[in-house]
Write a protein that holds these residues in place. Structure first.
Motif, short mmCIF file in Angstrom:
data_model
loop_
_atom_site.label_atom_id
_atom_site.label_comp_id
_atom_site.label_asym_id
_atom_site.label_seq_id
_atom_site.Cartn_x
_atom_site.Cartn_y
_atom_site.Cartn_z
N HIS A 85 -20.83 -9.18 -10.87
CA HIS A 85 -20.02 -9.42 -12.06
C HIS A 85 -18.68 -8.69 -12.00
O HIS A 85 -17.81 -8.91 -12.84
N LEU A 86 -18.50 -7.82 -10.97
CA LEU A 86 -17.24 -7.11 -10.77
C LEU A 86 -16.58 -7.53 -9.45
O LEU A 86 -15.85 -6.77 -8.83
N LYS B 74 -5.99 -6.31 -6.32
CA LYS B 74 -6.82 -5.38 -5.56
C LYS B 74 -5.99 -4.28 -4.90
O LYS B 74 -6.52 -3.23 -4.55
N GLN B 75 -4.70 -4.53 -4.70
CA GLN B 75 -3.82 -3.54 -4.08
C GLN B 75 -3.16 -2.62 -5.12
O GLN B 75 -2.55 -1.62 -4.75
N GLU B 76 -3.26 -2.96 -6.39
CA GLU B 76 -2.58 -2.18 -7.41
C GLU B 76 -3.21 -0.80 -7.54
O GLU B 76 -4.43 -0.64 -7.40
N LEU B 77 -2.37 0.20 -7.82
CA LEU B 77 -2.85 1.58 -7.84
C LEU B 77 -3.86 1.82 -8.96
O LEU B 77 -4.73 2.69 -8.84
N GLY B 78 -3.80 1.03 -10.03
CA GLY B 78 -4.75 1.19 -11.12
C GLY B 78 -6.08 0.50 -10.91
O GLY B 78 -6.96 0.59 -11.76
N ASN B 79 -6.23 -0.18 -9.78
CA ASN B 79 -7.43 -0.98 -9.57
C ASN B 79 -8.70 -0.15 -9.55
O ASN B 79 -9.73 -0.55 -10.10
N CYS B 80 -8.64 1.03 -8.94
CA CYS B 80 -9.86 1.84 -8.80
C CYS B 80 -10.30 2.41 -10.14
O CYS B 80 -11.48 2.40 -10.48
N SER B 81 -9.36 2.93 -10.92
CA SER B 81 -9.73 3.46 -12.23
C SER B 81 -10.25 2.34 -13.13
O SER B 81 -11.22 2.53 -13.89
N ASP B 82 -9.63 1.15 -13.05
CA ASP B 82 -10.11 0.01 -13.83
C ASP B 82 -11.54 -0.37 -13.41
O ASP B 82 -12.38 -0.70 -14.25
N PHE B 83 -11.80 -0.32 -12.10
CA PHE B 83 -13.13 -0.64 -11.60
C PHE B 83 -14.18 0.33 -12.15
O PHE B 83 -15.25 -0.08 -12.62
N ILE B 84 -13.87 1.63 -12.07
CA ILE B 84 -14.84 2.64 -12.52
C ILE B 84 -15.11 2.49 -14.02
O ILE B 84 -16.26 2.56 -14.46
N ALA B 85 -14.05 2.26 -14.80
CA ALA B 85 -14.24 2.06 -16.24
C ALA B 85 -15.08 0.82 -16.51
O ALA B 85 -15.98 0.83 -17.37
N ALA B 86 -14.81 -0.27 -15.79
CA ALA B 86 -15.57 -1.51 -15.98
C ALA B 86 -17.02 -1.32 -15.55
O ALA B 86 -17.94 -1.85 -16.19
N TYR B 87 -17.25 -0.57 -14.49
CA TYR B 87 -18.62 -0.35 -13.99
C TYR B 87 -19.47 0.33 -15.05
O TYR B 87 -20.64 -0.04 -15.25
#
Length: 401
Positions: free
Chosen positions: A67-68, A137-150
């Motif tokens: 789902h992510l 996927k290359q944007e610098l905010g992608n990882c923080s967005d992923f962790i928050a969504a997870y």
């Protein structure tokens, strides 16, 4: 006499995955020298055809949940491998405080660029991008967005990218968020993965070594690049059920000397200022620090200026070493990587990592750590310095009450 200290920030848990491995046993064996970390010679990653040593994570990484799928990058897989280590603690914080009262602040410099490189290679050969590629996927905010969504976290969420000090600045941001009462917990850290862009860029600066890096050595000739994910759950309150003293971020200091776009100030004035501000923030003096985890990149300019700055504050009365030969320089994740190392040393009462400097350079005045030593109740100061003179110093230690 100590200065007035500010409110400490408590570390509730830590997840960590680097070239040293992901398990506590692997990490501790590497720190003690009982097992070599996964620093590998790579003959294919540089466009010049020359080789370099990299600190690559070779363990299998977890799959991104279906789902992510929009967040499916190696960088986020690396983050997930660290997240899973502290998932119970984060979920407990969500249950206690609520999803909206937790922040996610991540430092990075590469984000999903490696996946972008693969996608562009596909486009050059097939005429179009892969069907699952999205520039986000290359944007610098992608990882923080992923962790928050997870985790379903809905509090403040963003990334900080100030090159090699990125994941040090997240701790300063967490301090401000917690002390202001905006949130009750902050999930902080750094995640950076190996990509060709960064490695070839540093090679263009003539900053890479083609052997294992040698911090503070007379023959030091450059850095090794590594990848890492290091995440911590921070709160403003201690763990009341903990039978051991609480591990805390005691203080943080920063500076921006802006001496040069890529070279540090030769006398380390900004580095010294950051360390002094961290001491002041913690309400500590130099004699309260038992170990300095140096930025120690093994470039001639960095090690020279850092030695001068440390010596002016501590003389040769504090043990100093760089752990870059164990992890590589993990760029935007460097501060968090070394914060995680500090957490392991404190929590498990480990001996401090030795430097193994074969030929200490004449311009290095500090006392390098060459014999087994423990902290004996003192605190750890960890340095990270970035392009443009962006400097961060963090102090970690115990709070007994």
């Amino acid at each position: 006499m100590t200065t007035q200290k500010s409110q400490p920030i408590f570390i509730q848990d830590c997840g960590f995955h680097s070239a040293m491995g992901a398990s506590h046993t692997q990490i501790h064996q590497c720190l003690s020298g009982l097992h070599a970390s996964n620093m590998l010679q790579d003959d294919h990653i540089l466009n010049t055809g020359t080789s370099t040593v990299i600190g690559r994570v070779t363990d299998s990484l977890p799959d991104i949940p279906a789902h992510l799928a929009d967040f499916d990058t190696r960088n986020n897989q690396l983050a997930l491998s660290a997240i899973q280590q502290i998932e119970t603690s984060v979920n407990n914080a969500i249950a206690q405080y609520g999803q909206q009262r937790i922040a996610v602040i991540i430092g990075t410099s590469t984000s999903g660029i490696a996946d972008g490189e693969i996608a562009y290679q596909h486009k050059s050969q097939a005429g179009d991008f892969p069907s699952d590629f999205n520039y986000r996927k290359q944007e610098l905010g992608n990882c923080s967005d992923f962790i928050a969504a997870y985790f379903g976290i809905t509090g403040p969420c963003y990334s900080i990218s100030t090159a090699c000090s990125s994941s040090g600045r997240v701790f300063i941001t967490a301090q401000r968020l917690l002390r202001s009462g905006i949130v009750d917990a902050v999930l902080v850290g750094g995640v950076d993965s190996i990509c060709r862009l960064t490695l070839n860029g540093f090679n263009g600066l003539e900053a890479l070594s083609n052997t294992l890096c040698k911090p503070f050595d007379a023959t030091r000739d450059g850095i090794n690049i590594g990848e890492s994910a290091a995440l911590m759950l921070l709160t403003g309150q201690p763990e009341t059920n903990n039978k051991q003293p609480n591990i805390a971020l005691l203080g943080a200091g920063d500076s921006s000397d802006a001496h040069h776009i890529s070279a540090p100030h030769p006398d380390g004035l900004g580095a010294e200022q950051a360390m002094q501000k961290a001491l002041d923030d913690a309400g500590l003096n130099a004699e309260n620090i038992g170990y300095v985890n140096a930025h120690g990149t093994a470039t001639p300019l960095n090690d020279s200026m850092e030695s001068k700055a440390i010596y002016r504050l501590f003389a040769n009365h504090v043990a100093v070493s760089s752990t870059k030969p164990l992890t590589g320089h993990t760029l935007g994740a460097a501060s968090a990587t070394e914060a995680a190392i500090a957490w392991h040393i404190l929590k498990y009462d480990l001996e401090l990592p030795l430097q193994h400097c074969k030929d200490k350079a004449e311009d290095i005045e500090v006392s390098l750590l060459e014999t087994p030593t423990k902290l004996h109740g003192k605190a750890i100061l960890s340095n990270s310095f970035a392009f443009g003179g962006n400097n961060i110093s963090l102090i970690f230690g115990f709070i007994n009450d």
